[in-house]
Design an enzyme around this catalytic site. Structure first.
Site, PDB file in Angstrom:
ATOM      1  CG  HIS A  62      -0.129   0.299   2.578  1.00  0.00           C
ATOM      2  ND1 HIS A  62       0.704  -0.825   3.347  1.00  0.00           N
ATOM      3  CD2 HIS A  62       0.176   1.371   3.548  1.00  0.00           C
ATOM      4  CE1 HIS A  62       1.150  -0.406   4.332  1.00  0.00           C
ATOM      5  NE2 HIS A  62       0.960   1.004   4.293  1.00  0.00           N
ATOM      6  CG  ASP A  64       1.784   5.230   4.623  1.00  0.00           C
ATOM      7  OD1 ASP A  64       1.381   4.203   4.660  1.00  0.00           O
ATOM      8  OD2 ASP A  64       2.764   5.646   5.127  1.00  0.00           O
ATOM      9  CG  HIS A 119       5.112   1.368   2.666  1.00  0.00           C
ATOM     10  ND1 HIS A 119       4.484   2.302   2.190  1.00  0.00           N
ATOM     11  CD2 HIS A 119       4.471   1.295   3.966  1.00  0.00           C
ATOM     12  CE1 HIS A 119       3.480   3.116   3.017  1.00  0.00           C
ATOM     13  NE2 HIS A 119       3.696   2.242   4.214  1.00  0.00           N
ATOM     14  NE  ARG A 129       9.276  -4.620  11.547  1.00  0.00           N
ATOM     15  CZ  ARG A 129       8.457  -3.964  10.963  1.00  0.00           C
ATOM     16  NH1 ARG A 129       7.116  -4.433  10.657  1.00  0.00           N
ATOM     17  NH2 ARG A 129       8.688  -2.733  10.627  1.00  0.00           N
TER      18      ARG A 129
HETATM   19  O1  LIG Z   1       5.287  -2.012  10.043  1.00  0.00           O
HETATM   20  C1  LIG Z   1       5.921  -1.257   9.233  1.00  0.00           C
HETATM   21  O2  LIG Z   1       6.877  -1.274   9.111  1.00  0.00           O
HETATM   22  C2  LIG Z   1       4.840  -0.476   8.164  1.00  0.00           C
HETATM   23  C3  LIG Z   1       3.729   0.145   8.792  1.00  0.00           C
HETATM   24  C4  LIG Z   1       2.642   0.778   7.790  1.00  0.00           C
HETATM   25  O3  LIG Z   1       3.208   0.910   6.557  1.00  0.00           O
HETATM   26  C5  LIG Z   1       1.735   1.524   8.126  1.00  0.00           C
HETATM   27  O4  LIG Z   1       1.174   1.432   9.155  1.00  0.00           O
HETATM   28  O5  LIG Z   1       1.181   2.001   7.064  1.00  0.00           O
HETATM   29 FE   LIG Z   2       2.142   2.281   5.683  1.00  0.00          FE
END
Ligand SMILES: O=C(O)CCC(=O)C(=O)O
Ligand SMILES: [Fe+2]
Length: 191
Positions: A62, A64, A119, A129
């Site tokens: 996705h 942001d 990403h 994690r």
């Molecule tokens: O967990 C991550 O490193 C990415 C999180 C992410 O892309 C988001 O919360 O939009």
């Molecule tokens: Fe994200």
């Protein structure tokens, strides 16, 4: 908590100032639209260990939708970014540092001069994690319209219809999950 949020906001404002300078715009060009904190959003992601990491994703591909994301990740690793050659590369965790992502709204605001990043998060067999993302939102009435200085009728014609952040946000709330970089498509000016 409020102290942390203020520190994140200050960091975001400094980055907006630097981006505006880099683009040849007045320093407060973006910043001035972030004075009202109408819907500050933080997402905390927890990815438990997964027995089949090659078959699962923690968070799918996705971009942001907001303007900037200030992302904190722990030392486990799992964030990947899609490069222009369509290959995913891992973003190595660096202690005491944030990852800054450009969001879709900033891409539209600059007619694509700044690009939002696609990403995802992969998982692993052993470790939990954690990551926390702070999404910077302008005020609802902010009109997202690219300044003429950043466009060129020949080399970079206007790509998006102007929209307000408030309207875009409403659309985001009703639509199904965005996959890849699709949130802005509704505002694309067709060729
Ligand atoms: O967990 C991550 O490193 C990415 C999180 C992410 O892309 C988001 O919360 O939009
Ligand atoms: Fe994200």
């Amino acid at each position: 908590m409020i102290g942390y949020l203020n520190a994140l906001d200050n960091l975001g404002m400094t980055i907006f100032e630097m981006l505006a300078q880099g683009l040849g715009l007045p320093d407060d060009y973006f910043k001035k639209h972030f004075e009202e904190k109408e819907a500050t959003m933080i997402r905390v992601n927890r990815y438990p260990p997964c027995p089949l990491p090659e078959k699962c994703l923690g968070l799918g591909s996705h971009s942001d939708p907001h303007t900037l994301t200030i992302l904190l990740q722990d030392d486990v690793g799992g964030l990947q970014v899609l490069m222009t050659d369509n290959k995913w590369i891992g973003i190595r965790p660096v202690q005491n540092s944030f990852i800054i992502n450009i969001g879709d709204t900033l891409e539209a605001w600059t007619n694509g001069r700044l690009r939002s990043v696609v990403h995802r998060a992969v998982v692993n067999k052993e470790k939990n994690r954690l990551s926390a993302a702070y999404f910077m939102s302008p005020s609802n009435s902010a009109l997202i319209e690219c300044p003429p200085e950043l466009m060129d009728p020949k080399t970079n014609p206007k790509k998006y219809q102007p929209f307000t952040w408030g309207d875009f946000k409403k659309e985001l709330l009703v639509q199904k999950r965005v996959v890849g970089k699709t949130a802005l498509e509704r505002y694309l000016i067709s060729k």
